[in-house]
Scaffold this motif. Structure first.
Motif, PDB file in Angstrom:
ATOM      1  N   ASP A 108       0.819  -1.218   0.000  1.00 21.18           N
ATOM      2  CA  ASP A 108       0.000   0.000   0.000  1.00 21.18           C
ATOM      3  C   ASP A 108       0.848   1.262   0.000  1.00 21.18           C
ATOM      4  O   ASP A 108       0.430   2.311  -0.475  1.00 21.18           O
ATOM      5  CB  ASP A 108      -0.911   0.008   1.240  1.00 21.18           C
ATOM      6  N   ALA A 109       2.063   1.146   0.528  1.00 24.19           N
ATOM      7  CA  ALA A 109       2.895   2.340   0.648  1.00 24.19           C
ATOM      8  C   ALA A 109       3.601   2.683  -0.668  1.00 24.19           C
ATOM      9  O   ALA A 109       4.223   3.731  -0.793  1.00 24.19           O
ATOM     10  CB  ALA A 109       3.935   2.120   1.743  1.00 24.19           C
ATOM     11  N   TYR A 110       3.507   1.791  -1.651  1.00 21.01           N
ATOM     12  CA  TYR A 110       4.254   2.016  -2.896  1.00 21.01           C
ATOM     13  C   TYR A 110       3.471   2.963  -3.798  1.00 21.01           C
ATOM     14  O   TYR A 110       2.319   2.703  -4.153  1.00 21.01           O
ATOM     15  CB  TYR A 110       4.472   0.662  -3.584  1.00 21.01           C
ATOM     16  N   ASP A 111       4.123   4.065  -4.166  1.00 26.79           N
ATOM     17  CA  ASP A 111       3.438   5.145  -4.877  1.00 26.79           C
ATOM     18  C   ASP A 111       3.223   4.905  -6.369  1.00 26.79           C
ATOM     19  O   ASP A 111       2.504   5.650  -7.014  1.00 26.79           O
ATOM     20  CB  ASP A 111       4.251   6.446  -4.735  1.00 26.79           C
TER      21      ASP A 111
ATOM     22  N   LEU B 178      17.384  -2.675  11.191  1.00 29.12           N
ATOM     23  CA  LEU B 178      15.941  -2.928  11.148  1.00 29.12           C
ATOM     24  C   LEU B 178      15.213  -1.997  10.185  1.00 29.12           C
ATOM     25  O   LEU B 178      14.066  -2.226   9.836  1.00 29.12           O
ATOM     26  CB  LEU B 178      15.335  -2.794  12.545  1.00 29.12           C
ATOM     27  N   VAL B 179      15.902  -0.930   9.763  1.00 25.25           N
ATOM     28  CA  VAL B 179      15.259   0.014   8.850  1.00 25.25           C
ATOM     29  C   VAL B 179      14.980  -0.676   7.517  1.00 25.25           C
ATOM     30  O   VAL B 179      15.813  -1.426   7.012  1.00 25.25           O
ATOM     31  CB  VAL B 179      16.164   1.236   8.620  1.00 25.25           C
ATOM     32  N   GLY B 180      13.809  -0.423   6.967  1.00 26.01           N
ATOM     33  CA  GLY B 180      13.486  -0.970   5.653  1.00 26.01           C
ATOM     34  C   GLY B 180      12.552  -2.157   5.739  1.00 26.01           C
ATOM     35  O   GLY B 180      11.946  -2.408   6.779  1.00 26.01           O
ATOM     36  N   ASN B 195      11.033   7.223   0.802  1.00 26.43           N
ATOM     37  CA  ASN B 195      11.019   6.082  -0.108  1.00 26.43           C
ATOM     38  C   ASN B 195      12.365   5.363  -0.183  1.00 26.43           C
ATOM     39  O   ASN B 195      12.436   4.138  -0.259  1.00 26.43           O
ATOM     40  CB  ASN B 195      10.597   6.548  -1.497  1.00 26.43           C
ATOM     41  N   ASP B 196      13.460   6.154  -0.134  1.00 28.66           N
ATOM     42  CA  ASP B 196      14.787   5.538  -0.243  1.00 28.66           C
ATOM     43  C   ASP B 196      15.109   4.633   0.941  1.00 28.66           C
ATOM     44  O   ASP B 196      15.991   3.787   0.851  1.00 28.66           O
ATOM     45  CB  ASP B 196      15.859   6.620  -0.342  1.00 28.66           C
ATOM     46  N   LEU B 197      14.404   4.845   2.054  1.00 30.54           N
ATOM     47  CA  LEU B 197      14.695   4.012   3.228  1.00 30.54           C
ATOM     48  C   LEU B 197      13.953   2.681   3.186  1.00 30.54           C
ATOM     49  O   LEU B 197      14.236   1.790   3.972  1.00 30.54           O
ATOM     50  CB  LEU B 197      14.325   4.763   4.509  1.00 30.54           C
ATOM     51  N   VAL B 198      13.016   2.549   2.243  1.00 26.18           N
ATOM     52  CA  VAL B 198      12.223   1.322   2.178  1.00 26.18           C
ATOM     53  C   VAL B 198      13.132   0.115   1.952  1.00 26.18           C
ATOM     54  O   VAL B 198      12.942  -0.954   2.514  1.00 26.18           O
ATOM     55  CB  VAL B 198      11.164   1.422   1.061  1.00 26.18           C
ATOM     56  N   GLY B 199      14.156   0.302   1.136  1.00 23.82           N
ATOM     57  CA  GLY B 199      15.068  -0.798   0.846  1.00 23.82           C
ATOM     58  C   GLY B 199      16.106  -0.999   1.937  1.00 23.82           C
ATOM     59  O   GLY B 199      16.989  -1.831   1.804  1.00 23.82           O
ATOM     60  N   GLY B 200      16.039  -0.229   3.002  1.00 22.13           N
ATOM     61  CA  GLY B 200      17.031  -0.333   4.056  1.00 22.13           C
ATOM     62  C   GLY B 200      18.228   0.554   3.770  1.00 22.13           C
ATOM     63  O   GLY B 200      18.352   1.119   2.687  1.00 22.13           O
TER      64      GLY B 200
END
Lengths: 326, 496
Positions: A108-111, B178-180, B195-200
């Motif tokens: 859901d968070a993916y834009d 734990l980030v990402g 958004n860049d932190l989603v991948g860790g």
């Protein structure tokens, strides 16, 4: 009066500029290096495929192509970078289906807007997923596998290497009305290692790793794609059971950002078609164990969008099996 | 053994020798640039190998791999900037040695260690071959989880003087990891909408910031200092250092080989275990972190002999144990060979040629680096005001090129400031990065084990896992007892 004249001139100028843009600019692309984004790390399957086909594109287009790896979040970050790039035709890229559809559906968070942000131009590969089990086990055929699950719901540990594999698992669960319990691994290589070490009871993995499975005494119990496995013709095709799994074949798809001029897409599709006729392309892709499958243009676009709705249907039904945190 | 001799005759044909040399040189050059580690270097250069014979191509790619591994050592020693995790440990004693004007010693010890480690593990690979492959497979999720815990317990050895500060560093590394996305469910944690932190967080920019940039900030405090070529500026070991260093190299060789057999470990684990082992066996554990040559020798040897071990699961089962090995596997496949048990039968020349070329590659690197070590070491004598800007530029480019994003540069800059603050507060930096690397794998294996055994306690049913967990508990208990003893004795001294 003056106002009207100015308006007329402006209007004429606008019309002229609109008319003239394509005819002047069309032949001018490409004139400089094209950046080709791969949203996975160097050495992965999408990267290998890109590094095989990009040189042919470069030769046809007459400019250099620079492959840039932007890995992270199962390809989501790099795909976003392609979608958000200047739509001038100098930033293109690839993404793996069905991963992109699944990301858009379950995260859901993916834009990213799957339907609005990208153009899907062509693919050269579609590698199916199959089911494997130890040859000496009680569940060494699909029939026995299903029977075992009917008697012991969720009784076997089923290893899988990604969300696409879980969607296939959910499809099988749906079809046979059984409950499978899955263990997720980071990559297909990890699944194979766990399988050969006896840490899991059955596995879902791409057709390309069959040789590793066989070396450890495992065999396919159900086979993806449209042709039977040469060495194990007894393994039924999912397709023969009426199970349509093509939408889960791994395709590495060429992309452009949505707003690139039409002539860029047309030229790229034309080049893609030309490249598909070079025999070495197929040989090289098959050498890295991909299943060769070429489609482009409107067909490609339609496939991507059709598959989206199929994945969405199955994902909604089996959300808890597919999205593990639910 | 016969196969190995046969392989040698293939590896030393002029063409193969030439490409092995090219590979080593290119690899080393690339390895010196931070941000491009062995993984990226090997992947980027695969297309160059298309036109070559399969054996020659693989030999060149292997050369790039060893070269890049050694290149990472050079930057760790000279400018405290590790290009990959295996070299983080090298910084701990390599950089202090360089500051004492003994960069030559560190580089030579690393070159000799890498050579010995490479040769011993190649021999072991040739002798043991497929017979140990089964051992590798015994390591399922539970065993790997226990191994990661064991690795974590080794981090305690790197904590420096203060246990509390060490724990601060350890927990910081843990939280960063734990980030990402959650490795199993894909749930997104601590990304704060970025958004860049989603991948860790990426390891390379973090590493470069914490180690390299923070050191730069320390150096900038006094720009006019030049590392005077002191009397100590020699490339030879002191007499009393000879024995421990030799022993460290021998132990590291075997350690690296066996860890290499286990899928999914990565070269940081053998380096970490070797460092802790050497420190605990040393008569002068207090010298570690201040420039103990055996602290460079052991880990460098271990991470090189790791390669030989890691080749076994690749050659015999087609299972790549580490990212670089995965890329080599891709190279094999692009040249029409599927790694797996049949490869020894279908392409014995390639296998044995590759194994033998590992010998040759290590010899080439040794020959290259013994004289070069002194030359590289001279770089450490460059005055800070010239060195700092150059290092900054290289680090910025490295942080950018790791994932081709400005975000990486941002991560490096922030990590640099954090690293600087940690240095001022005496908080050790190595645990941050090592825990950061281990956590991801550990968490994933833990979740898999829980699923497999339907609970945590099931992990203990595996003898290997149980053994490793008991080992980890013993290491932690031992360090705690030592810590309390030291506290008491220092208090007593304070009373007198």
């Amino acid at each position: 009066m003056m106002k009207k004249i100015v308006l007329c001139i402006l209007f004429l100028a606008l019309v002229l500029s609109l008319c003239s843009t394509p005819s002047i600019a069309a032949p001018a692309w490409p004139t400089k290096t094209i950046t080709w984004i791969v949203p996975f790390s160097a050495g992965g399957n999408a990267d290998n495929i890109s590094r095989i086909i990009a040189p042919y594109f470069s030769k046809e287009l007459g400019v250099a192509i620079n492959i840039v790896n932007q890995p992270g979040a199962a390809g989501e970050i790099g795909t976003m970078a392609i979608a958000e790039a200047d739509p001038d035709g100098y930033t293109i890229g690839v993404i793996n289906a069905p991963d992109i559809q699944i990301s858009c559906i379950v995260n859901d968070a993916y834009d990213l807007d799957f339907f609005k942000d990208l153009n899907y131009l062509a693919t050269y590969t579609a590698t199916p997923i199959s089911f494997y089990a130890p040859q000496k086990s009680e569940w060494n055929t699909l029939e026995k596998f299903v029977k075992y699950h009917k008697e012991h719901p969720g009784g076997l540990l089923f290893g899988e290497g990604g969300i696409g594999h879980r969607v296939l698992m959910a499809t099988v669960m749906d079809y046979f009305g059984i409950q499978i319990s899955s263990v997720n691994f980071n990559s297909v290589a990890d699944v194979v290692a766990a399988a050969l070490g006896g840490h899991i009871d059955a596995a879902g993995a791409g057709n390309q790793v069959i040789s590793q499975f066989v070396s450890g005494g495992w065999a396919p119990i159900a086979w993806g794609g449209t042709e039977k496995c040469k060495d194990f013709p007894d393994a039924p095709l999912f397709a023969d059971m009426g199970l349509f799994t093509d939408f889960l074949n791994v395709m590495t798809v060429l992309l452009t950002p949505k707003d690139v001029p039409a002539y860029v897409n047309e030229r790229l599709i034309e080049v893609a078609n030309k490249v598909s006729r070079i025999p070495e392309v197929r040989t090289q892709l098959e050498a890295i164990n991909c299943v060769y499958y070429f489609t482009s243009g409107a067909d490609m676009d339609k496939k991507m969008k059709d598959y989206y709705s199929q994945i969405q249907t199955i994902s909604e039904k089996y959300k808890s099996a597919i999205v593990l945190n639910n | 053994m016969w196969g190995l001799l046969n392989g040698l005759t293939i590896a030393i044909t002029p063409t193969n020798l030439f490409y092995c040399l090219i590979g080593c040189l290119v690899g080393q050059l690339v390895g010196v640039l931070p941000g491009i580690g062995p993984v990226q270097a090997t992947a980027l250069l695969i297309p160059l190998s298309y036109g070559l014979e399969p054996t020659t191509a693989i030999i060149m790619l292997c050369g790039i791999y060893y070269g890049a591994m050694y290149g990472g050592t050079i930057t760790s020693v000279l400018i405290n900037t590790p290009g990959e995790t295996a070299s983080v440990i090298t910084c701990l004693d390599g950089y202090p040695l360089a500051q004492q004007g003994r960069a030559g010693v560190a580089l030579k010890v690393a070159a000799i260690g890498s050579f010995v480690g490479g040769v011993i593990s190649t021999l072991a690979l040739a002798l043991l071959g497929p017979s140990v492959a089964d051992f590798a497979l015994k390591f399922g999720p539970s065993e790997q989880f226990a191994l990661m815990v064991f690795g974590m317990s080794m981090v305690i050895g790197l904590m420096g003087k203060s246990f509390i500060r060490g724990l601060v560093s350890l927990s910081f590394g843990l939280s960063l990891a734990l980030v990402g996305m959650d490795p199993i469910s894909g749930a997104i944690r601590y990304s704060f909408g970025i958004n860049d932190l989603v991948g860790g967080i990426e390891m390379v920019p973090l590493c470069m910031g914490l180690f390299g940039l923070s050191e730069l900030l320390v150096l900038v405090e006094d720009l006019n200092v030049t590392h005077k070529a002191s009397a100590l500026n020699s490339s030879t070991l002191k007499k009393e250092e000879l024995r421990p260093t030799t022993m460290a190299i021998i132990r590291g060789s075997f350690l690296g080989f066996f860890v290499g057999l286990i899928p999914g470990t990565g070269s940081a684990i053998p380096a970490l275990i070797s460092y802790s082992m050497e420190k605990s066996l040393s008569k002068h554990p207090d010298q570690f972190g201040k420039g103990a040559p055996e602290g460079v020798a052991g880990p460098e040897t271990a991470n090189n002999s790791y390669v030989g071990g890691a080749m076994i699961p690749l050659f015999t089962l087609g299972i790549p144990c580490s990212p670089t090995i995965a890329i080599l596997m891709g190279a094999f496949m692009m040249h029409g060979m599927i790694p797996g048990p049949t490869l020894f039968i279908t392409n014995p020349d390639v296998i044995w040629g590759t194994i033998a070329s590992m010998f040759v590659g290590n010899v080439i690197l040794l020959i290259l680096n013994m004289p070069l070590a002194a030359a590289w070491a001279k770089l450490a004598d460059i005055p800070n005001k010239m060195l700092c800007p150059a290092v900054l530029v290289i680090s910025l480019i490295g942080a950018y090129s790791d994932s081709n994003s400005m975000f990486g540069v941002g991560v490096m800059l922030v990590a640099g400031v954090i690293g600087y603050v940690c240095k001022k507060l005496d908080i050790p930096l190595a645990p941050i990065i090592l825990v950061f690397v281990l956590t991801d794998k550990m968490e994933q294996n833990l979740l898999q084990s829980i699923k497999i055994h339907s609970g945590v306690l099931g992990i203990l049913t595996s003898p290997i896992a149980l053994g490793l967990l008991v080992g980890a508990a013993a290491v932690i208990a031992g360090s705690l007892i030592m810590e309390i003893k030291n506290k008491k004795s220092s208090l007593l001294e304070g009373d007198e």
